[in-house]
Design a protein around this motif. Structure first.
Motif, PDB file in Angstrom:
ATOM      1  N   ILE A 116       0.851  -1.186   0.000  1.00  0.00           N
ATOM      2  CA  ILE A 116       0.000   0.000   0.000  1.00  0.00           C
ATOM      3  C   ILE A 116       0.882   1.229   0.000  1.00  0.00           C
ATOM      4  CG2 ILE A 116      -0.182   0.018   2.524  1.00  0.00           C
ATOM      5  CD1 ILE A 116      -3.095   0.980   2.185  1.00  0.00           C
ATOM      6  N   ASP A 117       0.369   2.322  -0.627  1.00  0.00           N
ATOM      7  CA  ASP A 117       1.121   3.583  -0.656  1.00  0.00           C
ATOM      8  C   ASP A 117       0.123   4.726  -0.757  1.00  0.00           C
ATOM      9  OD1 ASP A 117       3.219   5.279  -0.569  1.00  0.00           O
ATOM     10  OD2 ASP A 117       4.114   4.688  -2.478  1.00  0.00           O
ATOM     11  N   GLY A 118       0.569   5.941  -0.351  1.00  0.00           N
ATOM     12  CA  GLY A 118      -0.306   7.107  -0.312  1.00  0.00           C
ATOM     13  C   GLY A 118      -0.748   7.383   1.106  1.00  0.00           C
ATOM     14  N   VAL A 119      -1.242   8.607   1.345  1.00  0.00           N
ATOM     15  CA  VAL A 119      -1.637   8.967   2.710  1.00  0.00           C
ATOM     16  C   VAL A 119      -3.042   9.563   2.777  1.00  0.00           C
ATOM     17  CG1 VAL A 119       0.728   9.313   3.477  1.00  0.00           C
ATOM     18  CG2 VAL A 119      -0.531  11.241   2.526  1.00  0.00           C
ATOM     19  N   THR A 120      -3.565  10.071   1.688  1.00  0.00           N
ATOM     20  CA  THR A 120      -4.854  10.763   1.710  1.00  0.00           C
ATOM     21  C   THR A 120      -5.907   9.883   1.062  1.00  0.00           C
ATOM     22  OG1 THR A 120      -3.705  12.881   1.515  1.00  0.00           O
ATOM     23  CG2 THR A 120      -6.073  12.872   1.083  1.00  0.00           C
ATOM     24  N   ALA A 121      -7.072   9.799   1.718  1.00  0.00           N
ATOM     25  CA  ALA A 121      -8.156   8.996   1.162  1.00  0.00           C
ATOM     26  C   ALA A 121      -8.454   9.465  -0.253  1.00  0.00           C
ATOM     27  CB  ALA A 121      -9.394   9.121   2.044  1.00  0.00           C
ATOM     28  N   GLY A 122      -8.586   8.523  -1.174  1.00  0.00           N
ATOM     29  CA  GLY A 122      -8.773   8.826  -2.578  1.00  0.00           C
ATOM     30  C   GLY A 122      -7.484   8.777  -3.359  1.00  0.00           C
ATOM     31  N   SER A 123      -6.366   8.977  -2.654  1.00  0.00           N
ATOM     32  CA  SER A 123      -5.056   8.860  -3.321  1.00  0.00           C
ATOM     33  C   SER A 123      -4.222   7.752  -2.690  1.00  0.00           C
ATOM     34  CB  SER A 123      -4.307  10.191  -3.253  1.00  0.00           C
ATOM     35  OG  SER A 123      -4.048  10.548  -1.909  1.00  0.00           O
ATOM     36  N   PHE A 183      -3.432   3.832  -2.752  1.00  0.00           N
ATOM     37  CA  PHE A 183      -3.521   2.687  -3.648  1.00  0.00           C
ATOM     38  C   PHE A 183      -2.862   1.482  -2.969  1.00  0.00           C
ATOM     39  CE2 PHE A 183      -3.874   6.375  -6.304  1.00  0.00           C
ATOM     40  CZ  PHE A 183      -4.802   6.038  -7.260  1.00  0.00           C
ATOM     41  N   TYR A 184      -3.436   0.323  -3.197  1.00  0.00           N
ATOM     42  CA  TYR A 184      -2.875  -0.895  -2.609  1.00  0.00           C
ATOM     43  C   TYR A 184      -3.022  -2.045  -3.583  1.00  0.00           C
ATOM     44  CZ  TYR A 184      -7.744  -2.162  -1.496  1.00  0.00           C
ATOM     45  OH  TYR A 184      -9.076  -2.467  -1.579  1.00  0.00           O
ATOM     46  N   SER A 185      -2.143  -3.044  -3.395  1.00  0.00           N
ATOM     47  CA  SER A 185      -2.219  -4.256  -4.206  1.00  0.00           C
ATOM     48  C   SER A 185      -2.711  -5.388  -3.346  1.00  0.00           C
ATOM     49  CB  SER A 185      -0.848  -4.596  -4.811  1.00  0.00           C
ATOM     50  OG  SER A 185       0.096  -4.841  -3.787  1.00  0.00           O
ATOM     51  N   ALA A 186      -3.484  -6.270  -3.962  1.00  0.00           N
ATOM     52  CA  ALA A 186      -3.973  -7.468  -3.282  1.00  0.00           C
ATOM     53  C   ALA A 186      -3.043  -8.631  -3.622  1.00  0.00           C
ATOM     54  CB  ALA A 186      -5.404  -7.771  -3.705  1.00  0.00           C
ATOM     55  N   ARG A 187      -3.088  -9.617  -2.766  1.00  0.00           N
ATOM     56  CA  ARG A 187      -2.204 -10.765  -2.984  1.00  0.00           C
ATOM     57  C   ARG A 187      -2.684 -11.634  -4.144  1.00  0.00           C
ATOM     58  NH1 ARG A 187       1.576 -11.727   0.781  1.00  0.00           N
ATOM     59  NH2 ARG A 187       1.661 -13.943   0.246  1.00  0.00           N
ATOM     60  N   SER A 188      -3.861 -11.313  -4.652  1.00  0.00           N
ATOM     61  CA  SER A 188      -4.341 -12.013  -5.847  1.00  0.00           C
ATOM     62  C   SER A 188      -3.952 -11.298  -7.119  1.00  0.00           C
ATOM     63  CB  SER A 188      -5.875 -12.175  -5.771  1.00  0.00           C
ATOM     64  OG  SER A 188      -6.477 -10.902  -5.514  1.00  0.00           O
ATOM     65  N   GLY A 189      -3.217 -10.146  -7.009  1.00  0.00           N
ATOM     66  CA  GLY A 189      -2.632  -9.522  -8.191  1.00  0.00           C
ATOM     67  C   GLY A 189      -3.296  -8.254  -8.646  1.00  0.00           C
ATOM     68  N   GLU A 190      -4.334  -7.735  -7.971  1.00  0.00           N
ATOM     69  CA  GLU A 190      -5.001  -6.518  -8.411  1.00  0.00           C
ATOM     70  C   GLU A 190      -4.424  -5.303  -7.688  1.00  0.00           C
ATOM     71  OE1 GLU A 190      -7.876  -9.994  -8.196  1.00  0.00           O
ATOM     72  OE2 GLU A 190      -6.655  -8.918  -6.720  1.00  0.00           O
ATOM     73  N   ILE A 191      -4.690  -4.124  -8.287  1.00  0.00           N
ATOM     74  CA  ILE A 191      -4.382  -2.850  -7.638  1.00  0.00           C
ATOM     75  C   ILE A 191      -5.701  -2.110  -7.448  1.00  0.00           C
ATOM     76  CG2 ILE A 191      -3.182  -0.641  -7.812  1.00  0.00           C
ATOM     77  CD1 ILE A 191      -1.089  -1.967  -9.520  1.00  0.00           C
ATOM     78  N   TYR A 192      -5.907  -1.627  -6.209  1.00  0.00           N
ATOM     79  CA  TYR A 192      -7.148  -0.932  -5.869  1.00  0.00           C
ATOM     80  C   TYR A 192      -6.825   0.472  -5.406  1.00  0.00           C
ATOM     81  CZ  TYR A 192      -9.599  -5.424  -5.938  1.00  0.00           C
ATOM     82  OH  TYR A 192     -10.126  -6.635  -6.307  1.00  0.00           O
ATOM     83  N   GLN A 193      -7.849   1.327  -5.577  1.00  0.00           N
ATOM     84  CA  GLN A 193      -7.797   2.687  -5.043  1.00  0.00           C
ATOM     85  C   GLN A 193      -8.752   2.759  -3.864  1.00  0.00           C
ATOM     86  OE1 GLN A 193      -9.224   5.711  -7.716  1.00  0.00           O
ATOM     87  NE2 GLN A 193      -8.387   7.397  -6.493  1.00  0.00           N
ATOM     88  N   THR A 196     -14.688   2.563   0.508  1.00  0.00           N
ATOM     89  CA  THR A 196     -14.789   1.512  -0.492  1.00  0.00           C
ATOM     90  C   THR A 196     -13.516   1.505  -1.339  1.00  0.00           C
ATOM     91  OG1 THR A 196     -15.899   2.970  -2.059  1.00  0.00           O
ATOM     92  CG2 THR A 196     -17.289   1.707  -0.528  1.00  0.00           C
ATOM     93  N   SER A 197     -13.414   0.513  -2.187  1.00  0.00           N
ATOM     94  CA  SER A 197     -12.231   0.367  -3.034  1.00  0.00           C
ATOM     95  C   SER A 197     -12.646   0.216  -4.486  1.00  0.00           C
ATOM     96  CB  SER A 197     -11.404  -0.845  -2.602  1.00  0.00           C
ATOM     97  OG  SER A 197     -10.952  -0.692  -1.271  1.00  0.00           O
ATOM     98  N   ARG A 198     -11.808   0.767  -5.386  1.00  0.00           N
ATOM     99  CA  ARG A 198     -12.032   0.663  -6.826  1.00  0.00           C
ATOM    100  C   ARG A 198     -10.808   0.063  -7.489  1.00  0.00           C
ATOM    101  NH1 ARG A 198     -10.967   3.953 -11.363  1.00  0.00           N
ATOM    102  NH2 ARG A 198      -9.914   5.471 -10.003  1.00  0.00           N
ATOM    103  N   MET A 199     -11.029  -1.022  -8.271  1.00  0.00           N
ATOM    104  CA  MET A 199      -9.901  -1.686  -8.917  1.00  0.00           C
ATOM    105  C   MET A 199      -9.437  -0.848 -10.103  1.00  0.00           C
ATOM    106  SD  MET A 199      -9.485  -5.617 -10.241  1.00  0.00           S
ATOM    107  CE  MET A 199     -10.492  -5.462 -11.704  1.00  0.00           C
TER     108      MET A 199
END
Length: 919
Positions: free
Chosen positions: A200-207, A209-219, A225-228
């Motif tokens: 995961i990286d970033g500090v402000t909600a909306g900016s 972003f994190y990666s899941a162990r299944s290979g996706e990147i979400y915002q 909530t999260s958006r892929m």
């Protein structure tokens, strides 16, 4: 002895201080002091601060180095060990404007697998630990974490620290500002269903972003909530293009590593279908560098560059797209190199001090007079210790060899059993990281955990399990006890695993790295068609076995120590008992050495020491006999050579005397003789002569010794004596012997013998004492003209009517001259002598009648002598005449009277000088 002990204690204290210092800096002892560079060993992370300084996590996450722009080492932070053998590891870090370092410090179990807790800690600008900001414990045995915990991505924004805590299905963001007592939760969001946080990286909600162990990147959006944003439908990417090491740059773009494409890519969430390859194989080859993409991590520098670390090397992509050459080591600063030399110097000094202490103990102290008990202790204790170490090493090595064989058999069975744990068909069906913690993944995990985690015995802990898929000639990671590893990461093909993956063999082996000592076994996994579709690995951290081995070794050593201590105690007790007999023997010998010849030793041990005691008693008896003979012989020697004579020559015994030994002394010389002894001896037989002389000398010799004199030589019925002390001693001895003559004559008269008379001549002056003769015949003697003077004086006593004649050298040397009775005889010219002698008549020991008359006429006599010396012969004749009228036996007055009358009648010769000539 006390000084040597003090030096020994001081040396040991210094050696102990050096050992403590070196132990605190023991990591420096492992480094070659001649090397000016420190190679990287298992890099995992690197970041840069605003000034361009680098902070790298090295040495399998055990060390953090700070480097300046030129790559020179500024300081190092080394991980510690927990109270119960746990291991601390550094997993991530950030640095603020004050160059204070914030790190995620993870506490692992003693086997380096399971996470026990995690902390956010801060170090000051010099690398010193300031405080622990946040602590997270992991106590749920059903939700274990392997190698890394839930604290992620520490970041500094506007001077404040932000980090995330992965709580399973929920992620919470914390902020820590200067002055806060502890971090505060500022934002939280839930993960999508069946998704697990990777990075995961970033500090402000909306900016954020994190990666899941299944290979996706979400915002992560502001509403929680999260958006892929990756990968989107239609994107030219497969599910195996897993985004690793996710970073958010200052423009809001995502930078990550794609192991499948072997590239570092950049994605703008605003244009998710455009993916740039910032670094790929073609670009690295063109720049002359190589990135293996095995344990690669990236971070973004403040200027927008990309720092790339990969196990043992570091690369840097600049903002213009160029790649800096790789570097794989850091340079030591001059201060650090000097400090390292100081540590080595202290270690060397400590070794030298120990060697010096051993030299003191085993050379200096043993060469001194030291208790035999102490000597045996310092000899036998190291010998027993060495034997103990050798024996325990042999036993331990034999045991270790057998345990290693047993471990490999166990691991081989466990690896081969992987065929039963892992369904090959289901493994073959797994196609992408999307199936992470899916039905098949969880089924595999459950079976493995059921087999390996159901035993609480510490000897069965520390197993590392992994499942790999073999596909198209490649090996991919599927399931591991390491949350840092993601599904379908390529695994390097080696000679060992290729034999398993492609030949179906079961292989065993071992390795040692900075994470510990490992033994492993790998076996193939088959599908229902009999084809190899995977590899099952079971490894064991040997720390548990090593701990068991150490316990065994400690038990062996403890038992050997106890047995050795018992043997030593028995040995020392027997030595003490023997020493009690030896001490008794020593005391007896000491008494004998001090002259207690009647001492006898009584030892009842009925052994060699008792025999030695009897020998000592026999020896003492022989010594007593010998000493008696020696003392008798010494006394006999002293009869021939006076002891005082030996002292004058600075000799202890007659054995030290050599021909030619001599010394000059200023002392009084006495010649003592019986007058007319020749006529007397003619009336006696030779035997009577011997008896008379011995009887006479026996009577008068003690007067010499009693007045600090010594008889040097016997001559006829007289002797020559020497008086090294005051002239008073010699004169007293002469007076006492003169008085003894009167008593002696009384006894002779009673026996019908004629009386005897003596003459004594005394003179003082320098003389030479020494040993004359030849080698086979030595004799003590005195050579001096002054001895001749004393002889002449003794001869003049009869014509001058005196018993004792002394020269003016005696008179001038007397301390108590007023206590003696003597008169001045004037200058006497003796035939054969060039110079006249100034003589005095000592009448103190004469018979009372003679002594009274001489004392009564003394003044008139000395007046007459004065007249004579000035040539007033008439006055001198008249004065001597008056003396004679009162003392008709005064021969000196009569002699002077006749000479005065002759000189008055006829006159003197031309060479007359006021002396009285006596032949």
């Amino acid at each position: 002895m006390k000084k040597s002990v003090a030096v020994l204690v001081f040396a040991l204290l210094l050696a102990a201080a050096a050992a403590m210092f070196v132990f605190q800096e023991r990591h420096l002892i492992k480094q070659n002091p001649l090397s000016r560079e420190l190679p990287f060993v298992s890099l995992s992370r690197a970041i840069a601060d605003q000034s361009g300084n680098l902070y790298v996590i090295d040495n399998s996450k055990k060390t953090i180095h700070k480097l300046d722009k030129e790559g020179t080492l500024q300081y190092s932070i080394h991980s510690e060990a927990g109270r119960n053998g746990e291991l601390f590891r550094f997993n991530d870090m950030a640095v603020d404007e004050l160059n204070r370092l914030y790190t995620v410090r993870t506490l692992l179990d003693p086997y380096g697998l399971t996470v026990k807790s995690e902390q956010i800690v801060r170090y000051d600008a010099g690398g010193k630990l300031e405080r622990v900001l946040f602590n997270q414990d992991y106590n749920d045995p059903k939700n274990k974490r392997y190698r890394i915990g839930g604290l992620k991505s520490p970041q500094i924004k506007q001077g404040e620290l932000y980090f995330f805590n992965d709580e399973g299905s929920k992620v919470t963001e914390y902020r820590f500002a200067e002055g806060d007592a502890e971090p505060r939760a500022v934002y939280a969001f839930n993960l999508p269903g069946n998704k697990y946080l990777a990075e995961i990286d970033g500090v402000t909600a909306g900016s954020i972003f994190y990666s899941a162990r299944s290979g996706e990147i979400y915002q992560a959006l502001a509403d929680g909530t999260s958006r892929m944003v990756y990968p989107l439908p239609g994107l030219d990417r497969t599910r195996r293009n897993f985004p690793e090491s996710l970073r958010l740059d200052s423009a809001g773009r995502l930078v990550f590593i794609d192991y499948n494409s072997q590239a570092i890519s950049r994605l703008d969430p605003a244009q998710p279908y455009i993916i740039e390859e910032l670094v790929n194989t073609a670009k690295t080859e063109a720049s002359g560098i190589s990135i293996p993409y095995e344990k690669t991590d990236i971070s973004l520098s403040p200027d927008g560059g990309i720092i790339i670390v990969d196990d043992t090397q570091m690369n840097w992509r600049l903002t213009d797209g160029t790649l800096k050459p790789s570097f794989s080591s850091v340079r030591y600063s001059a201060g650090y190199a000097a400090y390292r030399w100081m540590v080595w110097t202290v270690a060397a000094l400590g070794v030298l001090l120990v060697l010096f202490a051993l030299r003191l103990v085993y050379i200096d102290l043993l060469n001194r007079r030291t208790s035999l008990l102490f000597k045996q202790a310092i000899v036998f204790i190291p010998a027993v210790a060495a034997a103990m170490v050798l024996l325990s090493t042999l036993i331990f090595n034999n045991f270790v060899s057998k345990m290693d064989e047993e471990t490999y058999r166990e691991l081989s069975l466990l690896a081969a059993n992987g065929q039963n744990l892992i369904d090959g068909d289901r493994l073959e069906a797994i196609d992408s990281p999307v199936e992470y913690r899916g039905e098949t993944f969880n089924a595999f995990r459950q079976k493995i955990n059921t087999m390996f985690d159901n035993n609480s015995d510490s000897a069965n802990r520390g197993f590392y399990k992994a499942v790999y898929k073999v596909e198209n000639g490649l090996i991919y990671r599927i399931l591991e006890d390491d949350d840092e590893m993601h599904m379908f990461n390529p695994f390097p093909i080696t000679e060992e695993n290729s034999k398993v993956a492609f030949e179906g063999k079961v292989m065993t082996g071992g390795w040692q790295d900075d994470t510990g000592v490992w033994n492993y076994a790998i076996a193939p996994i088959y599908n229902s068609a009999g084809n190899i579709v995977g590899v099952f690995e079971t490894s064991k951290n040997m720390e548990s076995l090593l701990s068991h081995r150490r316990e065994l070794l400690q038990t062996i050593v403890r038992n050997i120590v106890v047995i050795s201590a018992g043997l030593l105690a028995v040995l020392l007790l027997m030595t003490f008992i023997q020493l009690s007999s030896l001490r008794k023997l020593r005391r007896t010998v000491g008494d004998i050495a001090r002259g207690n010849w009647d001492t006898a030793v009584n030892i009842r041990t009925r052994d060699e020491i008792a025999d030695l005691g009897e020998s000592v008693n026999t020896m003492a008896e022989r010594i007593r006999e010998y000493i008696g003979k020696v003392e008798a012989l010494s006394q006999a020697y002293y009869r021939f050579v006076p002891q005082q004579f030996l002292r004058f020559l600075n000799k202890d015994t007659i054995l030290d005397v050599e021909l030619g030994d001599q010394v000059e002394q200023n002392m009084s010389t006495m010649i003592f003789n019986i007058r007319s002894f020749y006529m007397l001896s003619k009336r006696m037989t030779p035997e009577q002569n011997f008896n008379f002389v011995n009887s006479f000398l026996k009577r008068f010799g003690p007067y010499v010794r009693n007045n600090s004199g010594m008889i040097n030589k016997y001559s006829g019925a007289g002797f020559m004596a020497l008086f090294p002390g005051q002239a008073d001693d010699a004169l007293k001895a002469a007076i006492e012997m003169r008085r003894e003559v009167e008593l002696y004559n009384t006894h002779r008269a009673n026996s019908g013998y004629r009386p005897v008379d003596i003459g004594v001549g005394l003179h003082k002056g320098p003389l030479r004492l020494g040993i004359i003769g030849e080698e086979q015949r030595l004799e003590s003697n005195v050579i001096s003209d002054n001895v001749n003077v004393s002889t002449i004086l003794e001869r003049l006593t009869e014509p001058l009517g005196a018993s004792i004649l002394i020269t003016d050298s005696i008179v001038q040397s007397l301390d108590g001259a007023s206590g003696f009775q003597y008169r001045n005889l004037g200058l006497i010219q003796v035939g054969g002598m060039k110079e006249p002698l100034h003589l005095y008549d000592v009448y103190q020991g004469d018979p009372d009648t003679i002594r009274t008359l001489k004392d009564k006429t003394r003044a008139r006599f000395e007046e007459a002598v004065t007249y004579y010396q000035v040539g007033r012969f008439y006055d001198a004749r008249e004065a001597f005449l008056m003396v004679i009228k009162q003392n008709r036996q005064d021969k000196a007055a009569q002699l002077y009277f006749y000479i005065c009358d002759e000189y008055f009648q006829k006159g003197t010769t031309e060479d007359w000088n006021g002396t009285l000539s006596v032949s």
